[in-house]
Write a protein that holds these residues in place. Structure first.
Motif, PDB file in Angstrom:
ATOM      1  N   GLU A 105      74.123 -20.523 140.542  1.00 11.20           N
ATOM      2  CA  GLU A 105      74.176 -21.549 141.574  1.00 11.20           C
ATOM      3  C   GLU A 105      73.794 -20.923 142.906  1.00 11.20           C
ATOM      4  O   GLU A 105      74.436 -19.974 143.361  1.00 11.20           O
ATOM      5  CB  GLU A 105      75.554 -22.188 141.681  1.00 11.20           C
ATOM      6  CG  GLU A 105      75.556 -23.316 142.710  1.00 11.20           C
ATOM      7  CD  GLU A 105      76.891 -24.021 142.893  1.00 11.20           C
ATOM      8  OE1 GLU A 105      76.899 -25.062 143.573  1.00 11.20           O
ATOM      9  OE2 GLU A 105      77.912 -23.534 142.383  1.00 11.20           O
ATOM     10  N   SER A 108      76.345 -21.372 146.458  1.00 11.38           N
ATOM     11  CA  SER A 108      77.560 -21.644 145.675  1.00 11.38           C
ATOM     12  C   SER A 108      78.818 -21.721 146.508  1.00 11.38           C
ATOM     13  O   SER A 108      79.843 -22.186 146.012  1.00 11.38           O
ATOM     14  CB  SER A 108      77.753 -20.548 144.639  1.00 11.38           C
ATOM     15  OG  SER A 108      77.999 -19.310 145.300  1.00 11.38           O
ATOM     16  N   GLY A 111      82.692 -20.806 145.020  1.00 15.60           N
ATOM     17  CA  GLY A 111      82.654 -20.886 143.570  1.00 15.60           C
ATOM     18  C   GLY A 111      83.381 -22.011 142.866  1.00 15.60           C
ATOM     19  O   GLY A 111      83.657 -21.880 141.677  1.00 15.60           O
ATOM     20  N   ASN A 113      82.291 -24.915 141.816  1.00 13.05           N
ATOM     21  CA  ASN A 113      81.474 -25.398 140.694  1.00 13.05           C
ATOM     22  C   ASN A 113      81.442 -24.377 139.571  1.00 13.05           C
ATOM     23  O   ASN A 113      81.498 -24.718 138.387  1.00 13.05           O
ATOM     24  CB  ASN A 113      80.054 -25.724 141.154  1.00 13.05           C
ATOM     25  CG  ASN A 113      79.994 -26.994 141.971  1.00 13.05           C
ATOM     26  OD1 ASN A 113      80.783 -27.904 141.790  1.00 13.05           O
ATOM     27  ND2 ASN A 113      79.050 -27.045 142.886  1.00 13.05           N
ATOM     28  N   LEU A 114      81.344 -23.106 139.938  1.00 17.22           N
ATOM     29  CA  LEU A 114      81.281 -22.037 138.937  1.00 17.22           C
ATOM     30  C   LEU A 114      82.563 -21.988 138.113  1.00 17.22           C
ATOM     31  O   LEU A 114      82.516 -21.862 136.891  1.00 17.22           O
ATOM     32  CB  LEU A 114      81.047 -20.690 139.622  1.00 17.22           C
ATOM     33  CG  LEU A 114      79.756 -20.570 140.431  1.00 17.22           C
ATOM     34  CD1 LEU A 114      79.766 -19.299 141.264  1.00 17.22           C
ATOM     35  CD2 LEU A 114      78.542 -20.629 139.534  1.00 17.22           C
ATOM     36  N   GLY A 126      77.251 -16.954 141.410  1.00 23.12           N
ATOM     37  CA  GLY A 126      77.042 -17.715 142.634  1.00 23.12           C
ATOM     38  C   GLY A 126      76.407 -16.843 143.690  1.00 23.12           C
ATOM     39  O   GLY A 126      76.734 -15.660 143.809  1.00 23.12           O
TER      40      GLY A 126
END
Length: 192
Positions: A105, A108, A111, A113-114, A126
């Motif tokens: 990503e 990012s 993080g 989303n990660l 990220g």
């Protein structure tokens, strides 16, 4: 306030994961939204001042402005049920998309989303340009009880990653701030 970046990060993580962490996040959200909150926790006020996030008039400092965005992002992520950004509008962005994939990503942040997909993805990475935003990764890991996602400091137009390492490269909500032709070239370079 002559503390090192490491000391500041440790203080920030302790403040946000401690007994007044929720109050501190709400305070920063309210200050950033220009909302006057009633019944502000005095300890949260002290923490925000000690971190250099607000001044004596309860206004955001330059550092507070940089801190308020990750905190808003975290609160939004929690209110969505810890799901991927925009997944409520685009079902494609649900965990099955990331299953067995190597995911990068760009932009990012720290993080969220990660961490949402790291259980199903083969690996996640990220990349963000702001070291202060990345420093919220420790808070995220501690707060969620999850491993901190792998985050690297880097420019979206020159990502410090080898060629052909990713199955999926994504930029969500940040492309407008980036040199998009270089970002697309970097994404193409990283993709298998």
């Amino acid at each position: 306030h002559n503390m090192s970046d490491t000391q500041h990060q440790q203080m920030m993580t302790r403040a946000l994961t401690g007994p007044h962490g929720d109050d501190l996040m709400r305070l920063m959200h309210d200050v950033a939204s220009n909302e006057r909150s009633n019944g502000v926790d005095p300890t949260a006020l002290d923490l925000a001042r000690d971190l250099g996030w607000i001044d004596g008039d309860r206004r955001l400092t330059a550092l507070g402005f940089r801190a308020s965005d990750p905190l808003r992002e975290y609160l939004n992520w929690e209110s969505r049920g810890r799901t991927f950004t925009y997944s409520e509008y685009f079902p494609l962005l649900s965990p099955p998309l990331f299953a067995g994939k190597r995911f990068v990503e760009i932009g990012s942040g720290f993080g969220v989303n990660l961490i949402s997909v790291q259980d199903v993805a083969t690996w996640v990475l990220g990349v963000d340009l702001d070291p202060y935003r990345l420093s919220f990764g420790d808070f995220l890991a501690h707060r969620t009880g999850r491993p901190k996602p792998r985050l690297v400091l880097g420019d979206a137009g020159a990502i410090p990653v080898k060629d052909r390492v990713a199955d999926l490269v994504m930029v969500i909500g940040a492309l407008q701030y980036m040199p998009f032709r270089r970002v697309f070239a970097e994404a193409a370079r990283m993709l298998v």
